[in-house]
Design an enzyme around this catalytic site. Structure first.
Site, PDB file in Angstrom:
ATOM      1  N   GLU A  45       0.838  -1.205   0.000  1.00  0.00           N
ATOM      2  CA  GLU A  45       0.000   0.000   0.000  1.00  0.00           C
ATOM      3  C   GLU A  45       0.872   1.253   0.000  1.00  0.00           C
ATOM      4  OE1 GLU A  45      -2.193   2.649   3.314  1.00  0.00           O
ATOM      5  OE2 GLU A  45      -2.103   0.487   3.654  1.00  0.00           O
ATOM      6  N   ASP A  49       0.748   3.840  -3.259  1.00  0.00           N
ATOM      7  CA  ASP A  49       0.340   5.234  -3.133  1.00  0.00           C
ATOM      8  C   ASP A  49       1.291   6.135  -3.918  1.00  0.00           C
ATOM      9  OD1 ASP A  49      -1.111   7.497  -1.758  1.00  0.00           O
ATOM     10  OD2 ASP A  49       0.901   7.818  -0.950  1.00  0.00           O
ATOM     11  N   ASP A 118      -6.985   1.479   0.451  1.00  0.00           N
ATOM     12  CA  ASP A 118      -5.648   0.948   0.704  1.00  0.00           C
ATOM     13  C   ASP A 118      -5.358  -0.259  -0.192  1.00  0.00           C
ATOM     14  OD1 ASP A 118      -5.375   2.857   2.651  1.00  0.00           O
ATOM     15  OD2 ASP A 118      -5.699   1.480   4.342  1.00  0.00           O
ATOM     16  N   GLU A 121      -4.397   0.498  -3.810  1.00  0.00           N
ATOM     17  CA  GLU A 121      -3.009   0.961  -3.874  1.00  0.00           C
ATOM     18  C   GLU A 121      -2.042  -0.219  -3.794  1.00  0.00           C
ATOM     19  OE1 GLU A 121      -3.657   5.405  -1.874  1.00  0.00           O
ATOM     20  OE2 GLU A 121      -2.874   3.753  -0.651  1.00  0.00           O
TER      21      GLU A 121
END
Length: 228
Positions: A45, A49, A118, A121
């Site tokens: 995650e 991102d 989350d 990502e």
């Protein structure tokens, strides 16, 4: 490691097939299911991102070469914020393949905005590690689709936009009042009213306070900007 039938279908939905299936398995494994022999998706995650941010920054620069940083920033934020990520996750039914612990399953984890945001990502990071940046970029642009080309500079945070509107007219910042909270603890629904000093008000309902506040601000701003 072999993929389950659900994960093979998920590969088809996202249009990417993994050379290293364990990356996909890890990307959909929530911390509530981690163990000494099973890694969760938190590190993925973190990476995803950043990959998502780079893809969107590149895309926005290419779409509008004359845009200033002040114009690009709100468009970027609209595309990478958790609400948008969760919407994309829902469209590909990511919740269906998430590996959750019992407590998260009982509390409705497959529908939680933060958890879905989350997880998408983490999936982006898994594709990046499996196939490189071009593969991850292709995935992101495919899944985000028309969101990228349709985003405008007025896609800035609605609460910020409403506050700027109020301040420009000498009003104090808007107030946000919770009118109602309903639904079970694992799936609450909030009704929020955005209020201005001049008495104008708009209400909105959403699964989180933040989303309800944003929706109420959007409604109220649109109402106040209508020509008389």
């Amino acid at each position: 490691m072999k993929l389950s039938g659900d994960l093979k279908e998920f590969e088809t939905r996202i249009g990417y097939h993994f050379a290293a299936p364990d990356l996909l398995n890890r990307s959909v494994t929530h911390a509530s299911m981690s163990s000494a022999n099973r890694d969760d998706n938190q590190r993925l995650e973190f990476l995803g991102d950043r990959v998502l941010g780079l893809v969107m920054a590149e895309a926005l620069l290419a779409l509008d070469p004359s845009a200033t940083e002040g114009q690009l920033a709100p468009r970027f934020n609209a595309l990478v914020r958790k609400e948008t990520c969760a919407d994309v996750a829902r469209e590909i039914d990511l919740g269906k393949v998430l590996k959750l612990g019992r407590s998260e399953m009982i509390s409705g984890g497959r529908r939680k905005q933060a958890l879905l945001g989350d997880a998408i990502e983490a999936v982006i990071a898994a594709v990046y590690l499996d196939g490189g940046f071009d593969a991850a970029k292709s995935l992101v642009l495919r899944l985000w689709g028309k969101r990228v080309t349709r985003v405008k500079e007025d896609a800035r945070d609605a609460k910020t936009a409403l506050q700027e509107w109020a301040q420009a007219r000498g009003y104090p910042p808007p107030k946000y009042v919770q009118i109602n909270r309903s639904g079970p603890d694992h799936a609450p629904v909030f009704t929020i009213a955005a209020q201005l000093e001049n008495g104008a008000e708009a209400q909105a309902t959403a699964p989180s306070k933040r989303a309800a506040e944003q929706a109420a601000a959007t409604k109220l701003l649109a109402r106040m900007e209508q020509p008389e």
